[in-house]
Design a protein around this motif. Structure first.
Motif, PDB file in Angstrom:
ATOM      1  N   GLY A 129       0.832  -1.205   0.000  1.00 22.76           N
ATOM      2  CA  GLY A 129       0.000   0.000   0.000  1.00 22.76           C
ATOM      3  C   GLY A 129       0.864   1.252   0.000  1.00 22.76           C
ATOM      4  O   GLY A 129       0.425   2.309   0.481  1.00 22.76           O
ATOM      5  N   GLY A 130       2.081   1.115  -0.525  1.00 18.87           N
ATOM      6  CA  GLY A 130       3.020   2.244  -0.506  1.00 18.87           C
ATOM      7  C   GLY A 130       2.807   3.224  -1.650  1.00 18.87           C
ATOM      8  O   GLY A 130       2.011   2.992  -2.562  1.00 18.87           O
TER       9      GLY A 130
ATOM     10  N   GLN B  18       5.934   8.831   0.106  1.00 18.38           N
ATOM     11  CA  GLN B  18       5.501   7.971   1.222  1.00 18.38           C
ATOM     12  C   GLN B  18       5.796   8.649   2.569  1.00 18.38           C
ATOM     13  O   GLN B  18       4.975   8.597   3.484  1.00 18.38           O
TER      14      GLN B  18
ATOM     15  N   CYS C 196      -2.499  -3.471   1.801  1.00 18.28           N
ATOM     16  CA  CYS C 196      -1.109  -3.929   1.668  1.00 18.28           C
ATOM     17  C   CYS C 196      -0.982  -5.404   2.030  1.00 18.28           C
ATOM     18  O   CYS C 196      -1.376  -5.823   3.124  1.00 18.28           O
TER      19      CYS C 196
ATOM     20  N   ILE D 120       1.818  -7.007   2.555  1.00 16.99           N
ATOM     21  CA  ILE D 120       2.856  -7.159   3.594  1.00 16.99           C
ATOM     22  C   ILE D 120       2.216  -6.965   4.974  1.00 16.99           C
ATOM     23  O   ILE D 120       2.431  -7.777   5.893  1.00 16.99           O
TER      24      ILE D 120
ATOM     25  N   CYS E 293       3.067   3.217   9.353  1.00 19.88           N
ATOM     26  CA  CYS E 293       2.801   3.157   7.909  1.00 19.88           C
ATOM     27  C   CYS E 293       1.992   4.381   7.485  1.00 19.88           C
ATOM     28  O   CYS E 293       2.356   5.086   6.535  1.00 19.88           O
TER      29      CYS E 293
ATOM     30  N   CYS F  44       8.279   1.197   2.603  1.00 16.29           N
ATOM     31  CA  CYS F  44       7.967  -0.193   2.245  1.00 16.29           C
ATOM     32  C   CYS F  44       9.208  -1.089   2.157  1.00 16.29           C
ATOM     33  O   CYS F  44       9.147  -2.254   2.556  1.00 16.29           O
TER      34      CYS F  44
ATOM     35  N   CYS G  82      10.060  -2.296   5.513  1.00 16.80           N
ATOM     36  CA  CYS G  82       8.970  -3.112   6.058  1.00 16.80           C
ATOM     37  C   CYS G  82       8.964  -4.499   5.411  1.00 16.80           C
ATOM     38  O   CYS G  82       8.793  -5.520   6.077  1.00 16.80           O
TER      39      CYS G  82
END
Ligand code: SF4
Length: 367
Positions: free
Chosen positions: A283-284, A291, A301, A303, A325, A332, A335
């Motif tokens: 969802g980056g 970001q 996302c 992840i 986030c 990202c 992460c």
């Protein structure tokens, strides 16, 4: 949205499924009862991954009244196991530990042979025993777990399956499963076999056992049919708990073996799995700078979903990840790299347990 035992596609609206299937949401009081018996509330309950049920309150009443209870779940062995399959199995272990229940685990190697044009019987039966290693690696109790190969254990199943089949009409099967005249007759008969583990413990022990089925919600049609005929056969209706689907690593959709690049298999080399994680949909924002300024969106996302479903046990740490986030405090790349490391360690450990399971397999097979 399509959700059937053979196909799941589109954006799954779980509240609509509760309405459409006529199930009930897992409410706080039931969660508290489960947590009280288990000593803690499993992550999959705290986070609503198991979200719906039929008659769980009755099953808990039976347990609390000292009546015998059992568990039943299973797997369609058509290939290697991925993380989406493990999700309900981890939860089943939690239930087995909490309630000391016997588990009948059905490998539907007959069904997978019947519906997959490219799979031979040797393939599906072979996957039964390979997939059983994954189940055993989840830590189930060999004294209380009975793995059934439909093909090789048909002698244990056939009489009960006949009793089920005599109570179910072809028109019911067509309506419940959406079968057509061009489906093979094996698939028409198969639901009778899938019903058997709901009753097998009762039949073997000579007393009525209250059975709970923890499984993903797409399997619900089988148990609707089974519940309709259970009492006519002199058994209790099986209770159910329904799980959501683990998303794949791509954009939308559940983890699926038919899209291997977006699925993490238990037999993936850890480095290969890490690469899949690093290529996952997030969802980056398109650039690091955006970001940091605007933050990401964990709600879409994959992840974040993996932390949520499996890999961040600590609720406070998960909430911090979500905040970081959204605020742009984490990006990202970092992460994903952290999750890739976690999954590498998880797979290395799981694969060790899976290899050890080869020596234990015989203890788990239905006798
Ligand atoms: S920072 Fe993490 S949780 Fe947020 S969008 Fe990126 S990968 Fe997903």
């Amino acid at each position: 949205m399509i959700v059937t035992p053979w196909k799941v596609s589109g954006d799954v609206d779980y509240n609509r499924l509760i309405e459409r299937f006529g199930t009930r949401p897992l409410i706080r009081g039931l969660l508290d009862r489960l947590g009280r018996h288990a000593g803690h509330l499993h992550l999959q309950l705290r986070r609503g991954i198991f979200f719906s049920h039929r008659d769980l309150d009755w099953w808990l009443d039976m347990y609390e009244a000292g009546q015998p209870v059992g568990l039943y779940t299973g797997r369609g062995p058509s290939g290697p196991v991925h993380l989406g399959h493990l999700l309900p199995w981890f939860f089943t272990k939690y239930l087995q530990d909490a309630f000391g229940a016997e588990l009948y685990f059905q490998m539907t190697d007959d069904e997978k042979f019947l519906i997959h044009p490219d799979l031979s019987l040797d393939d599906t039966v072979g996957y039964t025993y390979e997939n059983a290693l994954d189940l055993i690696a989840c830590g189930l109790d060999p004294e209380k777990t009975h793995i059934i190969s439909d093909v090789n254990n048909i002698g244990h199943l056939y009489k009960l399956a006949l009793r089920v089949a005599k109570r179910v009409t072809y028109s019911t099967i067509k309506a419940v499963f959406g079968l057509t005249d061009s489906d093979n007759i094996g698939i028409i008969w198969f639901p009778a076999i899938q019903a058997v583990p709901c009753f097998i413990q009762s039949a073997r022990e000579g007393r009525n056992v209250a059975v709970l089925i923890p499984a993903a919600i797409d399997q619900d049609p089988y148990w609707r049919m089974t519940r309709d005929i259970a009492e006519k056969l002199g058994y209790y209706k099986p209770a159910q708990m329904h799980a959501k689907f683990l998303p794949g690593l791509g954009r939308g959709g559940k983890m699926s073996a038919s899209m291997p690049e977006t699925a993490i298999f238990t037999i993936d080399p850890p480095e290969a799995a890490a690469k899949k994680v690093m290529s996952a949909f997030t969802g980056g924002r398109p650039t690091v700078r955006e970001q940091q300024e605007l933050g990401g969106d964990p709600s879409i996302c994959t992840i974040y979903a993996y932390y949520y479903y499996l890999f961040e046990e600590d609720d406070a740490k998960l909430a911090k990840l979500e905040r970081d986030c959204r605020s742009g405090a984490i990006i990202c790349g970092e992460c994903k790299a952290r999750l890739a490391e976690i999954i590498k360690r998880f797979l290395a450990d799981f694969q060790r347990k899976r290899e050890k399971a080869r020596d234990l397999l015989d203890q788990f097979l239905l006798k």
